[in-house]
Write an enzyme that holds these catalytic residues in place. Structure first.
Site, short mmCIF file in Angstrom:
data_model
loop_
_atom_site.label_atom_id
_atom_site.label_comp_id
_atom_site.label_asym_id
_atom_site.label_seq_id
_atom_site.Cartn_x
_atom_site.Cartn_y
_atom_site.Cartn_z
N GLY A 1 1.82 79.17 82.83
CA GLY A 1 0.70 78.28 83.13
C GLY A 1 0.63 77.97 84.61
O GLY A 1 0.92 78.81 85.47
N SER A 2 0.28 76.74 84.94
CA SER A 2 -0.08 76.38 86.31
C SER A 2 1.06 76.44 87.32
O SER A 2 0.79 76.50 88.53
CB SER A 2 -0.71 74.98 86.33
OG SER A 2 -1.95 74.99 85.65
#
Length: 528
Positions: A193-194
């Site tokens: 993810g981020s």
């Protein structure tokens, strides 16, 4: 404490020597010896003692009944830990009977070596407490943490919950033993993810395809190859410069950066950061992560990789690569064992920091530290901040997949950070797997525990503050019943960072509740 028939069957045999029972306690052995039973002999055995119990279970590993390493450090360094057996020479006749004139010559055993870990016992304790507390607070499937020396690759702490007592492993339940002893931080991979956006930004800066003055527009989504890819913030972020895009963790910005780089240049950079290959850490069973074959990457895949989807990493890969981004650009080979000494104290080996290659320039590294400090000071990583210290980092909230699709309601919440930001020494990666409830964002679940560990490290190492610990407070506005756009605007005007959940028309709930005193730049949650 043995069954009569079991003992009888063991003794009723033509074998010359039978082991009746192992690992009996000394008091039992001495009591039996007092009975002077003819033909019954005793021998001293050895047994591992793990004074820290549940701590470092997945790292140290365990041995079998003969003290042969089966997993972890026990297995990887077994040949150093085992030592050499002693033995004796005795003269016998052809039938093996000892001669009356025989002189026995004894050759003493050689004790095994002492293996010293890179682990700092105090920092390991901080990490142990953090993962146990996070697992309990969010009823998570598991929680794990790695603390690494930014400038050497030495692993200072590696903790996971749930764990088990190494002095009493559940040997009768193989599946449970395998699950609890599995070091997921090294052998398992996940979609980051981020937190992966750190590599996208660094690669784009290094390649010169972006600068501080470039602007990006986010309307809440991008359409790539005919597919609509949403930003995590459905109402969009509007127009923003690169630093704001990093602070906002805007998916659209990172899709644009990946597309500017192109597949070949982006993949080259990711391989340089160590993605898709093993780190070489001194541990058995390491995974190399997973990346699509470059020739199979479509434009839409490239866009998703830019914000941390369609790629899988190990936690160790991630933190090693991030350390290179913030330490000036040097990727180090991570390690768990710092030294090996003989039983008599002679040093046999000392681990020196092992640079693998340069990943980014000093200038890119400096710029990345500035951006990531902004994430903690004014963005989603605010709960990892420590008053008086500059901490940098990035949050991550990734959906999990099962049976070829998104597993509804299952997330991996994470935060990776470093400090002190002007001269990084420590990196912390906190991962919470499947937190329960609606507070699943990395900014709310993982970041606070990373901040707590940073604060404890600063106290433990007596690291002096570099800034005045000034904290400005405000009160949480009441945004119940307002539209998402109105609520976000009001909260941001109050100096708060907003996590928005849902696609409804109006705001149904908020955390914290209205009128709660809260620090400016803190992170709040609203649901519509």
């Amino acid at each position: 404490d043995m069954d009569y028939q079991t003992v009888f069957d063991k003794l009723n045999t033509n074998v010359g020597e039978v082991t009746v029972k192992r690992k009996i306690d000394a008091d039992t052995a001495y009591a039996l010896r007092e009975k002077k039973i003819h033909g019954l002999y005793y021998t001293l055995d050895t047994q591992r003692n793990y004074p820290y119990g549940h701590s470092l279970s997945q790292i140290l590993g365990f041995t079998n009944i003969d003290n042969v390493g089966q997993s972890g450090i026990e297995s990887y360094y077994d040949k150093y830990l085992t030592g050499v057996d002693g033995f004796a020479y005795t003269s016998t006749d052809m039938a093996g009977r000892e001669l009356e004139t025989s002189v026995t010559r004894y050759v003493p055993s050689i004790p095994g070596c002492d293996v010293t870990l890179s682990i700092d016992g105090n920092i390991q304790g901080f990490a142990d407490n953090a993962v146990v507390a996070a697992s309990k607070e969010f009823s998570a499937k598991s929680a794990s943490m790695i603390v690494m020396d930014v400038n050497t690759g030495g692993i200072l702490a590696m903790a996971k919950s749930p764990s088990f007592d190494l002095n009493d492993p559940p040997r009768n339940d193989f599946d449970l033993l395998n699950e609890l002893s599995r070091n997921t931080m090294i052998v398992d991979m996940y979609e980051p993810g981020s937190t992966f956006k750190i590599f996208t930004t660094a690669a784009a800066l290094e390649a010169g395809v972006v600068n501080d003055n470039d602007t990006f527009f986010c309307a809440g989504s991008r359409t790539v190859d005919g597919q609509r890819i949403r930003c995590w913030r459905s109402i969009g972020h509007g127009s923003q410069h690169l630093a704001e895009g990093v602070k906002n963790s805007c998916n659209c910005v990172f899709m644009d950066l990946a597309l500017r780089l192109g597949t070949s240049r982006f993949y080259s950079a990711l391989h340089n950061f160590g993605m898709g290959k093993k780190t070489g850490v001194d541990f058995t069973g390491e995974s190399g992560g997973m990346m699509m074959k470059e020739e199979n990457v479509k434009t839409v895949d490239l866009a998703r990789i830019g914000f941390g989807q369609a790629v899988a990493v190990t936690p160790l890969q991630l933190i090693s690569g991030v350390c290179s981004v913030v330490n000036g650009g040097t990727l180090y080979k991570p390690y768990l064992v710092a030294a090996v000494n003989s039983h008599d104290g002679k040093n046999l080996a000392v681990r020196e920091p092992q640079p693998v290659r340069r990943t980014v320039s000093e200038a890119t590294s400096k710029k990345m530290r500035e951006y990531l400090v902004g994430v903690v000071a004014n963005g989603g990583g605010s709960k990892a901040g420590v008053a008086g210290y500059a901490v940098g980092g990035k949050t991550g909230t990734a959906q999990k997949y099962a049976n070829g699709g998104i597993a509804q309601g299952k997330y991996i919440s994470s935060f990776i950070g470093f400090a002190p930001a002007d001269d990084p020494k420590y990196a912390v990666l906190m991962i919470v797997d499947e937190p329960q409830g609606y507070m699943y964002y990395g900014s709310l679940v993982a970041a606070p525990y990373a901040g707590d560990v940073f604060e404890k490290i600063f106290d433990y190492t007596a690291l002096a503050p570099t800034m005045l610990p000034e904290t400005e407070y405000t009160f949480m506005p009441d945004v119940i019943g307002k539209s998402a756009e109105e609520a976000v605007a009001e909260l941001e005007k109050a100096g708060l960072h907003v996590e928005l959940v849902g696609d409804g028309g109006t705001i149904r709930s908020q955390t914290p509740v209205p009128s709660t005193q809260i620090a400016v730049n803190d992170t709040v949650l609203i649901r519509n």
